[in-house]
Design a protein around this motif. Structure first.
Motif, PDB file in Angstrom:
ATOM      1  N   UNK B 163      -2.934 -13.386   1.530  1.00  0.00           N
ATOM      2  CA  UNK B 163      -3.411 -12.054   1.136  1.00  0.00           C
ATOM      3  C   UNK B 163      -2.288 -11.151   0.644  1.00  0.00           C
ATOM      4  N   UNK B 164      -1.080 -11.375   1.189  1.00  0.00           N
ATOM      5  CA  UNK B 164       0.003 -10.446   0.874  1.00  0.00           C
ATOM      6  C   UNK B 164       1.330 -11.134   1.169  1.00  0.00           C
ATOM      7  N   UNK B 165       2.345 -10.842   0.373  1.00  0.00           N
ATOM      8  CA  UNK B 165       3.675 -11.385   0.643  1.00  0.00           C
ATOM      9  C   UNK B 165       4.594 -10.260   1.090  1.00  0.00           C
ATOM     10  N   UNK B 182      -9.998   2.842  10.565  1.00  0.00           N
ATOM     11  CA  UNK B 182     -10.326   2.998   9.149  1.00  0.00           C
ATOM     12  C   UNK B 182     -10.640   1.650   8.495  1.00  0.00           C
ATOM     13  N   UNK B 183     -10.691   0.573   9.303  1.00  0.00           N
ATOM     14  CA  UNK B 183     -11.014  -0.740   8.751  1.00  0.00           C
ATOM     15  C   UNK B 183      -9.863  -1.403   8.029  1.00  0.00           C
ATOM     16  N   UNK B 184      -8.657  -0.835   8.168  1.00  0.00           N
ATOM     17  CA  UNK B 184      -7.485  -1.443   7.508  1.00  0.00           C
ATOM     18  C   UNK B 184      -6.651  -2.225   8.517  1.00  0.00           C
ATOM     19  N   UNK B 185      -5.888  -3.194   7.989  1.00  0.00           N
ATOM     20  CA  UNK B 185      -4.955  -3.954   8.818  1.00  0.00           C
ATOM     21  C   UNK B 185      -3.636  -3.197   8.894  1.00  0.00           C
ATOM     22  N   UNK B 186      -3.163  -2.998  10.111  1.00  0.00           N
ATOM     23  CA  UNK B 186      -1.874  -2.339  10.332  1.00  0.00           C
ATOM     24  C   UNK B 186      -0.869  -3.368  10.829  1.00  0.00           C
ATOM     25  N   UNK B 187       0.387  -3.253  10.400  1.00  0.00           N
ATOM     26  CA  UNK B 187       1.453  -4.159  10.864  1.00  0.00           C
ATOM     27  C   UNK B 187       2.778  -3.427  10.783  1.00  0.00           C
ATOM     28  N   UNK B 188       3.735  -3.939  11.551  1.00  0.00           N
ATOM     29  CA  UNK B 188       5.088  -3.379  11.505  1.00  0.00           C
ATOM     30  C   UNK B 188       5.914  -4.083  10.440  1.00  0.00           C
ATOM     31  N   UNK B 211      -8.699  -7.075   2.087  1.00  0.00           N
ATOM     32  CA  UNK B 211      -8.576  -8.043   0.988  1.00  0.00           C
ATOM     33  C   UNK B 211      -7.148  -8.118   0.441  1.00  0.00           C
ATOM     34  N   UNK B 212      -6.211  -7.461   1.120  1.00  0.00           N
ATOM     35  CA  UNK B 212      -4.817  -7.556   0.704  1.00  0.00           C
ATOM     36  C   UNK B 212      -4.403  -6.513  -0.321  1.00  0.00           C
ATOM     37  N   UNK B 213      -5.308  -5.643  -0.716  1.00  0.00           N
ATOM     38  CA  UNK B 213      -4.968  -4.595  -1.679  1.00  0.00           C
ATOM     39  C   UNK B 213      -4.632  -3.287  -0.947  1.00  0.00           C
ATOM     40  N   UNK B 214      -4.118  -2.334  -1.692  1.00  0.00           N
ATOM     41  CA  UNK B 214      -3.969  -0.973  -1.194  1.00  0.00           C
ATOM     42  C   UNK B 214      -2.868  -0.786  -0.167  1.00  0.00           C
ATOM     43  N   UNK B 215      -1.791  -1.571  -0.266  1.00  0.00           N
ATOM     44  CA  UNK B 215      -0.682  -1.419   0.681  1.00  0.00           C
ATOM     45  C   UNK B 215      -0.168   0.022   0.694  1.00  0.00           C
ATOM     46  N   UNK B 216       0.050   0.552   1.886  1.00  0.00           N
ATOM     47  CA  UNK B 216       0.738   1.846   1.975  1.00  0.00           C
ATOM     48  C   UNK B 216       1.483   1.974   3.288  1.00  0.00           C
ATOM     49  N   UNK B 217       2.574   2.738   3.237  1.00  0.00           N
ATOM     50  CA  UNK B 217       3.325   3.025   4.453  1.00  0.00           C
ATOM     51  C   UNK B 217       2.531   4.025   5.269  1.00  0.00           C
ATOM     52  N   UNK B 218       2.551   3.850   6.595  1.00  0.00           N
ATOM     53  CA  UNK B 218       1.843   4.796   7.458  1.00  0.00           C
ATOM     54  C   UNK B 218       2.829   5.647   8.265  1.00  0.00           C
TER      55      UNK B 218
END
Lengths: 204, 398
Positions: B163-165, B182-188, B211-218
């Protein structure tokens, strides 16, 4: 301090802590060195009956820390380290076999590999082992500890292959540490380090 | 001539000629030793290695663990080498990640006996796992993977979809993975060092669509958070963070943070635990510039998984408390952590921080390393231990 106490104090790191914690708790499953000897018979053809190999390019595994050998066997079995001879062998070993084989080799005494090391290269490599922090994990005399292998007195060609492989980012790496630290090495550094490592006594 | 040989003289030239002798500048320390001051160069402290074998249940000293009255602990599953974070499948499978073992596990409860299956192997520290709508999401160091319809095929898992590299640096980039409200995946995306001025791509918590789109820093300025959860009522993010090493036995603390909105900066590398300027990266920066921690958790305790209690098995005073697993220190002369703590958030008052499970060490002897927490549907607690490769279950009966 004697060099032995320095060895213990300075970088007891991974191994010492590991060994202490493993031995001190009930946390390590019983391993069977004698069973390991039988299970390792098939390894003898390349690595020698007691883990002291003779063929250039083949590592000696006698006296290796058990965690190291065990993790390498896991990596071969799972395809994270590849070798046409080792892979099929490791794939046939079960969990308990890996621990027994690793314990058997840890209990053997390592002997020196013949190497025509160049004294000038050895002298050049000695300070590099400090400068590039090899001793931080492998110990002051590079005898290895815990999941970190013995380099002292290891086969010259094997050391060259592994260290060059880390520099090229193509060698298997349990946790990424060696690939990271090898990036600063030049080809000349690698050669000097290998001369130095190969010249060291392989057992305390 | 190779590109690198071309580049080196140029670098030296740009930096003023000879200031940086190439190989000296590049003599990189192993990651755990980075930032160690010369005064500590003979320190015997070093990370505790992961044993290659899990410990059989009968040999795990679970009887040494002390709990409040009415609580009981037992080994629920063993044989899970390097067991890390957990997630429940719809059909009751417990999935776990690992670090150096490279495996993802499925633990199937077979009426009182647990069966452990390896559903993926040979991955690069696949420590983050999350189950959602039939799929298992796995965060390893270089990639975010998705295994579709996993519970229907535990014995022959499907090939994962990438989904993401992620950035490739390995240090502090074993990941925790969780699903936000918010239904998003969070990771460090941890700092690639013990202490350094990290690039924007590191020392943060980030999020992405399923779906692997919309990456953003939180959240930014986070050295390494490997545990977070959202408050069951406010739905706001709380996360644990590991403080830097090699500043001494008693500072800095690991910390608990509250990130109610995106965009906050939590101080790394300039300020630690809200009130200590970094000796190398703190100059010219004040701790008051950054969002302070909610709570100091103890120096070097290795605060890992955090989960708010929403079940009904434990006494009512535990409801909505956060439980935090302290895996335990390495960078401290006397070991600290090796416990499970609770945090009670109190409006208008400091959080109450109490010991829940103690005894994962005996002096300097490691008896276990509580790593992550997962609630069972009946409200009991599962705790993974990446040292013994096991899962404990903690129950309550009045």
């Amino acid at each position: 301090m004697t060099s032995r106490s320095v060895a213990l104090a300075v970088l007891s790191v991974i191994a010492l802590l590991g060994a202490l914690t493993a031995a001190a708790t009930t946390g390590t499953p019983a391993v069977d060195v004698e069973a390991g000897r039988r299970k390792a018979e098939v390894c003898a053809q390349c690595h020698g009956p007691d883990g002291n190999a003779t063929a250039p390019g083949t590592p000696s595994i006698a006296g290796m820390p058990a965690f190291y050998t065990h993790w390498q066997l896991i990596m071969y079995r799972d395809g994270r380290r590849r070798d046409p001879q080792m892979t099929p062998f490791a794939e046939r070993l079960g969990e308990g076999d890996l621990a027994d084989v690793a314990a058997f080799y840890a209990a053997q005494r390592a002997t020196a590999r013949p190497a025509s090391t160049d004294p000038a290269r050895v002298a050049a490599g000695r300070p590099l082992a400090e400068k590039f922090h090899c001793t931080s994990c492998h110990g002051p005399r590079l005898l290895g500890q815990g999941q970190v292998p013995r380099l002292a007195g290891q086969d010259f060609d094997y050391l060259m292959k592994r260290l060059s492989g880390y520099k090229a980012k193509s060698a298997s790496d349990l946790d990424g540490m060696m690939t990271m630290v090898a990036q600063g090495l030049t080809a000349a550094d690698i050669e000097s380090l290998v001369h130095f490592m190969a010249s060291l006594p392989p057992a305390p | 001539m190779s590109p690198s040989r071309l580049a080196r003289p140029l670098t030296v030239l740009l930096l003023g000629g000879g200031l940086l002798w190439p190989s000296a500048a590049q003599a990189q320390q192993p990651a755990w030793k980075q930032g160690q001051p010369p005064s500590m160069s003979t320190s015997p402290l070093a990370p505790i290695p992961a044993p290659p074998s899990p410990t059989p249940a009968a040999q795990i000293p679970v009887d040494k663990i002390k709990l409040p009255p009415g609580f009981k602990i037992s080994v629920w599953a063993d044989g899970i080498s390097n067991a890390r974070s957990m997630t429940f499948g719809d059909r009751g499978t417990v999935f776990l990640g690992s670090r150096v073992a490279g495996n993802v596990y499925a633990v199937v409860d077979r009426g009182g006996k647990r069966e452990v299956k390896v559903v993926a192997k040979g991955l690069m520290q696949p420590s983050g796992v999350l189950f959602k709508d039939g799929a298992l999401y796995v965060a390893e160091i270089p990639r975010l993977l998705k295994f579709e319809n996993i519970e229907a095929s535990l014995d022959s898992p499907p090939a994962p979809k990438v989904l993401y590299e992620y950035p490739k640096e390995s240090h502090h980039n074993w990941r925790y993975l969780a699903l936000g409200p918010d239904g998003k995946l969070y990771f460090n995306m941890g700092a690639p060092c013990n202490i350094c001025d990290p690039p924007d791509t590191h020392a943060n918590i980030s999020r992405i669509n399923l779906d692997g789109t919309g990456f953003e820093y939180y959240a930014r300025g986070v050295r390494n958070s490997v545990g977070f959860d959202w408050h069951p009522v406010t739905k706001e993010l709380y996360f644990t963070n590991h403080g830097r090493d090699w500043m001494g036995d008693d500072v800095p603390n690991d910390t608990l943070h509250h990130a109610p909105r995106p965009g906050l900066h939590f101080g790394y590398p300039h300020c630690h635990q809200g009130d200590i300027q970094d000796p190398d990266f703190g100059a010219g920066r004040a701790c008051s510039e950054f969002a302070p921690p909610l709570l100091k958790l103890g120096p070097h305790v290795a605060a890992m998984g955090i989960r708010f209690y929403t079940g009904s098995m434990f006494p009512s005073e535990y409801r909505h408390r956060a439980f935090i697993a302290l895996k335990g220190s390495w960078n401290r002369t006397q070991k600290s952590g090796y416990r499970i703590m609770t945090v009670e958030l109190r409006p208008g008052a400091p959080p109450r921080y109490e010991v829940f499970a103690d005894g994962f060490r005996d002096g300097d002897k490691v008896l276990g390393r509580p790593t992550y927490i997962q609630w069972m549907p009946d409200g009991s607690m599962l705790v993974s231990d990446d040292y013994h490769g096991a899962i404990y279950r903690i129950t309550y009966q009045p």
